[in-house]
Design an enzyme around this catalytic site. Structure first.
Site, PDB file in Angstrom:
ATOM      1  N   GLY A 110       2.758   2.101   7.612  1.00 27.84           N
ATOM      2  CA  GLY A 110       2.856   1.019   8.576  1.00 27.84           C
ATOM      3  C   GLY A 110       2.379   1.496   9.930  1.00 27.84           C
ATOM      4  O   GLY A 110       1.659   0.802  10.635  1.00 27.84           O
ATOM      5  N   ALA A 111       2.791   2.718  10.276  1.00 31.66           N
ATOM      6  CA  ALA A 111       2.399   3.311  11.543  1.00 31.66           C
ATOM      7  C   ALA A 111       2.709   4.796  11.492  1.00 31.66           C
ATOM      8  O   ALA A 111       3.441   5.251  10.612  1.00 31.66           O
ATOM      9  CB  ALA A 111       3.167   2.662  12.701  1.00 31.66           C
ATOM     10  N   MET A 112       2.143   5.548  12.411  1.00 31.00           N
ATOM     11  CA  MET A 112       2.406   6.990  12.453  1.00 31.00           C
ATOM     12  C   MET A 112       2.567   7.409  13.902  1.00 31.00           C
ATOM     13  O   MET A 112       1.742   7.102  14.752  1.00 31.00           O
ATOM     14  CB  MET A 112       1.257   7.739  11.765  1.00 31.00           C
ATOM     15  CG  MET A 112       1.396   9.249  11.792  1.00 31.00           C
ATOM     16  SD  MET A 112       2.956   9.820  11.021  1.00 31.00           S
ATOM     17  CE  MET A 112       3.334  11.226  12.080  1.00 31.00           C
ATOM     18  N   GLU A 113       3.660   8.170  14.139  1.00 28.66           N
ATOM     19  CA  GLU A 113       4.134   8.406  15.502  1.00 28.66           C
ATOM     20  C   GLU A 113       3.440   9.536  16.250  1.00 28.66           C
ATOM     21  O   GLU A 113       4.043  10.116  17.155  1.00 28.66           O
ATOM     22  CB  GLU A 113       5.627   8.722  15.442  1.00 28.66           C
ATOM     23  CG  GLU A 113       5.984  10.089  14.780  1.00 28.66           C
ATOM     24  CD  GLU A 113       6.334   9.979  13.304  1.00 28.66           C
ATOM     25  OE1 GLU A 113       5.974   8.952  12.695  1.00 28.66           O
ATOM     26  OE2 GLU A 113       6.946  10.905  12.764  1.00 28.66           O
ATOM     27  N   ASN A 114       2.196   9.872  15.915  1.00 28.99           N
ATOM     28  CA  ASN A 114       1.511  10.976  16.587  1.00 28.99           C
ATOM     29  C   ASN A 114       1.820  10.962  18.089  1.00 28.99           C
ATOM     30  O   ASN A 114       1.741   9.919  18.730  1.00 28.99           O
ATOM     31  CB  ASN A 114       0.003  10.848  16.397  1.00 28.99           C
ATOM     32  CG  ASN A 114      -0.355  10.496  14.978  1.00 28.99           C
ATOM     33  OD1 ASN A 114      -0.134  11.284  14.082  1.00 28.99           O
ATOM     34  ND2 ASN A 114      -0.854   9.295  14.772  1.00 28.99           N
ATOM     35  N   GLU A 135       8.370   3.900  16.245  1.00 26.02           N
ATOM     36  CA  GLU A 135       7.427   4.983  16.557  1.00 26.02           C
ATOM     37  C   GLU A 135       7.724   5.589  17.932  1.00 26.02           C
ATOM     38  O   GLU A 135       7.577   6.798  18.129  1.00 26.02           O
ATOM     39  CB  GLU A 135       5.986   4.492  16.495  1.00 26.02           C
ATOM     40  CG  GLU A 135       5.581   3.822  15.184  1.00 26.02           C
ATOM     41  CD  GLU A 135       5.944   4.628  13.941  1.00 26.02           C
ATOM     42  OE1 GLU A 135       5.860   5.860  13.981  1.00 26.02           O
ATOM     43  OE2 GLU A 135       6.321   3.995  12.921  1.00 26.02           O
ATOM     44  N   HIS A 137      10.511   8.040  17.723  1.00 25.93           N
ATOM     45  CA  HIS A 137      10.062   9.330  17.195  1.00 25.93           C
ATOM     46  C   HIS A 137       9.518  10.253  18.286  1.00 25.93           C
ATOM     47  O   HIS A 137       9.458  11.462  18.087  1.00 25.93           O
ATOM     48  CB  HIS A 137       8.918   9.126  16.204  1.00 25.93           C
ATOM     49  CG  HIS A 137       9.348   8.887  14.791  1.00 25.93           C
ATOM     50  ND1 HIS A 137      10.253   9.677  14.137  1.00 25.93           N
ATOM     51  CD2 HIS A 137       8.947   7.954  13.883  1.00 25.93           C
ATOM     52  CE1 HIS A 137      10.399   9.231  12.881  1.00 25.93           C
ATOM     53  NE2 HIS A 137       9.624   8.185  12.714  1.00 25.93           N
ATOM     54  N   GLU A 192      13.318  10.335  10.105  1.00 26.05           N
ATOM     55  CA  GLU A 192      13.106   8.937   9.707  1.00 26.05           C
ATOM     56  C   GLU A 192      14.378   8.098   9.786  1.00 26.05           C
ATOM     57  O   GLU A 192      14.330   6.937  10.189  1.00 26.05           O
ATOM     58  CB  GLU A 192      12.506   8.881   8.309  1.00 26.05           C
ATOM     59  CG  GLU A 192      11.112   9.506   8.212  1.00 26.05           C
ATOM     60  CD  GLU A 192      10.133   8.919   9.227  1.00 26.05           C
ATOM     61  OE1 GLU A 192      10.394   7.831   9.772  1.00 26.05           O
ATOM     62  OE2 GLU A 192       9.104   9.567   9.488  1.00 26.05           O
TER      63      GLU A 192
HETATM   64 ZN    ZN Z   1       9.187   7.020  11.058  1.00 22.99          ZN
END
Ligand code: ZN
Ligand code: NAG
Ligand code: NAG
Ligand code: NAG
Length: 976
Positions: free
Chosen positions: A359-363, A396, A399, A418
């Site tokens: 869904g998304a990635m918290e870079n 995100e 995170h 998570e």
């Molecule tokens: Zn996450």
């Protein structure tokens, strides 16, 4: 990271690898980047080895330098025979800790348009902790240029590798051996160059594409979590190996480059090429590194605390960025305050990537999203889409502290990242949208999902040992996310909000830029509890019972109807007949249970009485305060903060039922939702009569709140699934139609009326009414769709009702209705609209249409992106007419699915779950078992298959035990 959500939007078809192999000189500002074709290295003066950067795209064919192909499978040291010596370091899935990196200089030249490949070099500064002559790095599917490999001792000059580096693909290692020892206490700088195709995949450094003005445009982007940074450059790819890094990207003109850190400068790198140089990063884990080379546009704002926030998308989607920008800024400021530590980077970018696996990635500083998780188009997108955007943005952003600033030590604590983000996303969303009732929504969304998943014998403890990338990927599941969030919410509730926050702030402070384990969090929270005078709360002891064993208890509340009640606990399994031996240890399946209760004699929902159940005491007896009569009800687990189910004696259930029918609002929303869910699940497991559970549904006629309806929708959705081929289905439909009618009439079709929660409730009302054949609903839906077909330019369907309207019309219609949806699917560029259409096309009742749809979904170079095939199979499977077709199709095309998703984080398990969801007959179990036996290579699907077997067994049991009982009850209810 966040899950892909119900709809999936994926990428293109895999391309064949570039036949011609080129290499390049390297680039970048690092003093150590080595020119590959520049002959011998100069002597040992590091200042002398700066190599002129290429002035034009390097196109030197590799004839002189044989690259180390990943396909060659160069096995290290000849395998030992039966007289095997000790295992080698590369046999371990964990890196040795002899060498610890501190800084990377990464240079990459990315060919997006024509050649589709990238070449790069990396210099790794490292500290030797223990003398060794062996360097192990992660490297996956990269071609290494052997002559580029150099090791410089900062004190002693060059060290020569002993022969070319070797690959050990089984464990994704690159192995470099040296003649001389690397000495403990000294610093070294290792340099290596490599290249690889830029594939249209979804992990590592990959190419994504989109359509604009009839042409295909491309971008290069990354998805490294959890173990794919090694696919873009060799590195120490473990979360505890934090480094700073400098990044230089060379890319074709006309693109802009984004990274975790701000761009320092962008300059020409020869005709047609641009060099983008980024500021040095803060210390961070490799899985959080991200960069994107694209032609996107942005909108920006500065948050209250002075952080530049930008949101990016393809130009056509620019108007859909405002909502995420506004909420992102609010939530970022909120977390600054909540965590007590300011967001440490000068900027935050959030970007919508057309092809995206999760869904998304918290870079850190550059969050990537799938389009449907970031873009919100007023008037077109639905209110659930809006909520999804706000919640994922909050997740995100959470995170950035929990995960990025303080990172899990190893992936066995995936839940720390998570679960935490999944919990505080509710707090962030609540701060940005205070009217959405997020506290109640937690109960119908995260809590119930977790309780369902964790009632299976094939569940797992939150914390389990993991080693392989497949193990690690399977950690990103409901247990880490939803159960993790649920037990943190329980913890916050019994510790108290202030103590919990104080502990978190201390934890973030103590472990900033470093790593921590669950025990570190427990220690810091215990200290906060002691400070606040709550020394009796032993956080670690309590939380171990929730994290180190799977499942959860049901609490047995038995009243004596004279003075009080007794409490006891039992491990809860949805199928108590399940074989109870598991791979995991347990703590006796007894828990520390915080239980808050209240009564109708003295209702108190804000500060109810807390009673602990402890493992040592099997039973606790409690006396009521005065005033409690035998006609008053007792309610335990007030507002469902506890992660367990509650069972009462039959009389107390009846008292509650009576209260709900007379005045349901006397019991708050979250508790109403929990009561319904508990009753049905206890009934399924055999601890409560099904009649008692179904009796609770009578009060539905009066229920108008979204959250209880949402839970009803889930529990009755399961009944629906079980009965869908039973002779009881007609009665069930009639009953459901009758119960939902008042709600349907109350909410109406006017989407602009009511609050956000009213709108969510309307979606359920219309969905159930149309689904169970309410005539007015079905006709309205068909009419809307027909009006749209007559004038495709003007879609009259209320945005929130699109899913149900399209589905109803396609289900009632024929080829024409289906084709219209397909044409709209092809022509729209709005991701959420595409997803809704994709789901609706699975609603047809015509088998040959469903079959062609499945075929279409996996056609090579077809109109449906290859990665969307997973969802199509799921949509067809959830249609009673299509479920057999989908299961057959899945088996026949196993190779395709295994190939496409077999190592994915979420998709493969979703697929397996959806094609087996309705199994409730012996022969289906047999088919499933046969298939598993003949297909042992299951990649990231192994746990999902085991769970499917467990769930099927539970379903079979449900049919045997309850089909008739439920039918009798329904007969009685619809004629009553
Ligand atoms: Zn996450
Ligand atoms: C990394 O970048 C910083 C500027 O952000 C620069 O000062 C430093 O010299 C760079 N380090 C190397 C090794 O190039
Ligand atoms: C922010 O947006 C404004 C107006 O659209 C634009 O002129 C400016 O360059 C942007 N700032 C940054 C830092 O991107
Ligand atoms: C619940 O408690 C009562 C009384 O202590 C007992 O009779 C009953 O068997 C218990 N039920 C379960 C499922 O343990």
């Amino acid at each position: 990271m966040d899950m892909p959500g119900e709809e999936y939007k994926g990428g293109g078809i895999k391309i064949s690898r570039n036949a011609a192999i080129f290499i390049a000189c390297t680039f970048g500002s690092s003093l150590l980047l080595v020119g590959l074709l520049c002959g011998l290295l100069p002597a040992d003066d590091p200042c002398n080895i700066q190599v002129p950067e290429p002035t034009e795209p390097p196109v030197e064919p590799v004839e002189t330098t044989k690259a180390l192909m990943t396909t060659e499978r160069a096995e290290p040291t000849p395998s030992p025979g039966p007289t095997a010596s000790a295992p080698q370091p590369w046999d371990s899935l964990r890196l040795p800790t002899d060498l610890i990196p501190s800084h990377y200089d990464i240079g990459l030249r990315i060919y997006i348009d024509d050649e589709q490949r990238f070449v790069g070099s990396i210099s790794i500064t490292m500290e030797c902790k223990q003398s060794t002559h062996l360097l192990l790095l992660h490297s996956k599917e990269l071609n290494i240029i052997p002559t580029s490999v150099r090791m410089l001792s900062v004190d002693e000059g060059w060290l020569l590798p002993k022969g070319p580096p070797r690959l050990f693909p089984a464990n994704q290692y690159l192995i470099v051996e040296f003649d001389e020892m690397l000495t403990a206490g000294k610093s070294y700088i290792f340099t290596i160059a490599f290249y690889a195709p830029l594939e249209d995949g979804l992990v590592g450094l990959y190419r994504s594409s989109y359509q604009a003005n009839g042409e295909t445009r491309y971008l290069a982007t990354t998805f490294f979590a959890p173990t794919d940074a090694r696919k873009a450059f060799p590195c120490f790819d473990e979360p505890a190996m934090k480094v700073t890094f400098n990044l230089t990207l060379i890319h074709e003109d006309g693109y802009i480059a984004l990274g975790n850190m701000p761009l320092l400068r962008s300059e020409s790198a020869g005709t047609g090429w641009t060099r983008s140089v980024f500021a040095k990063s803060v210390p961070m884990s490799t899985y959080l590194i991200c960069f994107v080379v694209c032609d996107f546009v942005e909108k920006n704002t500065t948050t209250g605390n002075g952080v530049l926030l930008r949101v990016w998308a393809r130009e056509d989607a620019k108007d859909s960025l405002d909502y995420a920008l506004e909420k992102g800024a609010q939530v970022l400021d909120f977390f600054d305050g909540y965590f007590g530590t300011q967001f440490p980077l000068p900027k935050m970018d959030m970007i919508a990537i057309p092809d995206f696996a999760a869904g998304a990635m918290e870079n850190w500083g550059l969050i990537t999203y799938r389009e449907s998780a970031l873009l919100y188009t007023p008037g077109v997108s639905s209110s659930s889409n809006k909520q999804r955007v706000c919640a994922i943005v909050a997740h995100e952003l959470a995170h950035q502290w929990f995960g990025n600033l303080v990172t899990l030590e190893w992936w066995d604590d995936t839940w720390l990242n998570e679960g935490f983000a999944s919990y505080v996303e509710y707090l962030g969303t609540d701060a940005a949208e205070p009217d959405w009732g997020m506290t109640d929504q937690f109960v119908s969304a995260d809590l119930q999902t977790a309780l369902d998943a964790d009632a299976l014998i094939t569940s797992r403890p939150i914390i389990v040992d993991v080693e392989t990338p497949d193990d690690i990927n399977q950690q990103f599941d409901t247990i880490s996310y939803n159960k993790g969030a649920s037990i943190l919410r329980m913890l916050q509730n019994f510790l108290g909000e202030d103590t919990f926050r104080k502990g978190l702030a201390n934890y973030l402070d103590e472990f900033a830029y470093s790593n921590a384990k669950n025990t570190d969090l427990w220690r810091v929270l215990t200290e906060a509890a002691v400070e606040d005078g709550k020394a009796d709360i032993k956080v670690e002891e309590i939380m171990r019972t929730w994290t180190e064993q799977m499942n959860y208890p049901s609490i047995n509340v038995t009243r004596d109807y004279t003075s009080g009640f007794t409490l006891s606990q039992n491990r809860f399994l949805i199928n108590p007949a399940a074989n109870t031996t598991t791979d995991y240890d347990d703590l006796g399946y007894i828990w520390y249970v915080p239980l808050k209760y209240t009564t109708s004699a003295a209702p108190n929902f804000t500060d109810p009485t807390l009673q602990w159940l402890e493992p040592e005491r099997e039973q606790v007896s409690i006396d009521f305060d005065d005033g409690m009569t035998s006609e008053d009800w007792l309610l335990a687990n007030v507002n469902a903060y506890g992660f367990y189910r509650v069972n009462y004696d039959e009389k107390n259930w009846d008292l509650i039922s009576k209260q709900l029918t007379e005045d349901h609002e006397a019991i708050p929303i979250s508790s109403r939702a929990a009561l319904i869910s508990d009753a049905f699940n206890l009934a399924v497991s055999g601890q409560l009569s099904m009649v008692t559970a179904f009796n609770l549904t009578f009060y539905l006629e009066d229920e108008q709140d979204y959250v209880p309806w949402s839970v009803l929708n889930q529990v009755l959705g399961y009944v629906d699934l079980m009965l869908s081929r039973s002779q009881a289905y007609g009665l069930f439909s009639t009953y459901m139609r009758r119960q939902v009618e008042p709600f349907y009439n109350y909410v109406g079709w006017n989407d602009t009326v009511g609050s956000h929660l009213d709108q969510s409730g309307r979606v359920i009302a219309i969905s159930l009414a149309c689904g169970y054949g309410n005539e007015d609903c079905v006709n309205t839906a068909i009419e809307y769709y027909a009006t749209w077909m007559a004038d495709p330019e003007n879609n009259p369907v209320p945005p929130n009702q699109k899913s149900r309207v399209y589905c109803t019309a396609i289900s009632a219609g024929g080829q024409e209705e289906w084709n219209f949806a397909y044409q709209e699917y092809l022509s729209t560029s709005v991701a959420t609209e595409k997803n809704i259409l994709l789901a609706a096309m699975g609603c047809s009742r015509i088998p040959w249409i469903l079959n062609s749809y499945l075929e279409l979904s996996i056609a090579p170079n077809g109109t449906i992106k290859a990665q969307d095939a997973e969802n199509v199979a799921g949509y067809v499977a959830s249609n009673t007419i299509g479920s057999d077709l989908a299961w057959d199709f899945f088996r026949v095309n196993w190779d395709f699915y295994r190939n496409e998703y077999g190592s994915s984080v979420f998709q493969f398990s979703d697929l397996i779950e959806s094609v087996t969801a309705n199994f409730n007959r012996e022969f289906q179990l047999q088919e499933l078992l046969d298939f598993i036996e003949t297909h042992p290579d299951q990649g990231t699907g192994s746990r999902a298959f085991a769970q499917a077997v467990d769930q099927t067994r539970a379903n079979i049991r449900w049919m045997e035990d309850y089909e008739e009982e439920v039918m009798e009850w329904l007969e009685w209810a619809v004629t009553a």
